[in-house]
Write a protein that holds these residues in place. Structure first.
Motif, short mmCIF file in Angstrom:
data_model
loop_
_atom_site.label_atom_id
_atom_site.label_comp_id
_atom_site.label_asym_id
_atom_site.label_seq_id
_atom_site.Cartn_x
_atom_site.Cartn_y
_atom_site.Cartn_z
N THR A 162 35.55 41.11 41.84
CA THR A 162 36.31 42.32 41.52
C THR A 162 37.78 42.17 41.91
OG1 THR A 162 34.37 43.71 41.76
CG2 THR A 162 36.50 44.80 41.97
N ARG A 163 38.02 41.64 43.10
CA ARG A 163 39.40 41.47 43.57
C ARG A 163 40.17 40.46 42.71
NH1 ARG A 163 39.14 41.84 50.16
NH2 ARG A 163 37.95 43.78 50.23
N GLN A 199 40.26 43.64 32.76
CA GLN A 199 39.44 44.86 32.79
C GLN A 199 38.02 44.56 33.24
OE1 GLN A 199 40.48 48.03 32.28
NE2 GLN A 199 42.49 47.07 32.32
N ARG A 200 37.54 43.37 32.92
CA ARG A 200 36.18 42.99 33.31
C ARG A 200 36.15 41.49 33.57
NH1 ARG A 200 32.97 40.61 29.75
NH2 ARG A 200 33.78 40.25 27.67
N ARG A 247 39.49 39.63 39.58
CA ARG A 247 39.67 40.24 38.27
C ARG A 247 40.87 41.19 38.29
NH1 ARG A 247 38.52 45.06 36.87
NH2 ARG A 247 37.08 45.47 38.58
N THR A 248 40.96 42.01 39.33
CA THR A 248 42.07 42.96 39.47
C THR A 248 43.39 42.21 39.63
OG1 THR A 248 40.58 44.57 40.48
CG2 THR A 248 42.93 44.90 40.82
N SER A 254 37.90 50.51 47.76
CA SER A 254 36.83 49.94 46.94
C SER A 254 35.48 50.52 47.35
CB SER A 254 36.80 48.42 47.11
OG SER A 254 35.67 47.89 46.46
N GLY A 290 44.64 41.00 36.46
CA GLY A 290 44.90 42.04 35.46
C GLY A 290 43.83 42.12 34.38
N GLU A 335 32.38 41.44 45.34
CA GLU A 335 33.67 42.05 45.70
C GLU A 335 34.79 41.05 45.47
OE1 GLU A 335 36.57 44.76 47.08
OE2 GLU A 335 34.59 45.04 46.22
#
Length: 143
Positions: free
Chosen positions: A9-10, A18-19, A12-13, A65, A16, A6
Motif C-alpha cells: 500500500t505504501r 490507484q491499485r 503504491r501510494t 492507515s 501514485g 501495508e
C-alpha cells in the motif's frame, strides 16, 4: 515490523498508483525475496523488519492507515514487546488483565476476542521461551 500488505500500500501510494496490480505485487515480492536472501531484511510470517532492530511499541490511536489497526497487521514481535512493557511497568500481571493493558499500549479502541487471543498466544510464546515467568498467579519478567 511492517506487514507486507501495508508495504505494498505504501509503495503504491508513493508511486501514485490507484491499485497494485499483479506486476507491482510481483516486483515487490521479488524485492522482498532478494532482501531476505541477502539477510538485509528479517521476516516473521508476513511481517518484515530490519535484522537486529529493537521492536518499538507504537500507539495506533491516531494513525492514518486503517491497515495499522487491523488485527492481522499487528506484528507478533510488537505484541510481545507490549506484553513485556506492560509487565515491566506494573511489576507483573494476571492473564486476564494483560490483553487490556496491551490494547491500551497499542492505542486500540477495544479488547475484541481476536485481539485477546493474539495477546494470549504471544504471552504463551513468551512463557514457553522463558522470557516471561509465571508464579501461579502473576506473569512477570524474570529477574
Amino acid at each position: 515490523p511492517i506487514h507486507f500488505d501495508e508495504l505494498v500500500t505504501r509503495m503504491r501510494t508513493l508511486w501514485g498508483l490507484q491499485r497494485a496490480g499483479s506486476r507491482v505485487r510481483d516486483a515487490l515480492e521479488q524485492a522482498r525475496q532478494s532482501l531476505l536472501a541477502d539477510e538485509a531484511l528479517a521476516a516473521e510470517g508476513e511481517f518484515l523488519d530490519l535484522p537486529g532492530r529493537a521492536v518499538r511499541v507504537r500507539n495506533r490511536a491516531e494513525v492514518g492507515s486503517a491497515n495499522l489497526r487491523r488485527i492481522d497487521c499487528l506484528p507478533p514481535a510488537e505484541i510481545r514487546a507490549a506484553i513485556a512493557l506492560a509487565l515491566r511497568t506494573s511489576l507483573g500481571g494476571q492473564r486476564d488483565e494483560l490483553p487490556a493493558a496491551v490494547t491500551r499500549l497499542l492505542g486500540l479502541s477495544a479488547v475484541t476476542a481476536p485481539v485477546r487471543e493474539l495477546v494470549l498466544t504471544q504471552l504463551d510464546a513468551l512463557h514457553g521461551s522463558g522470557a516471561v515467568a509465571f508464579n501461579g498467579t502473576l506473569y512477570r519478567l524474570p529477574t
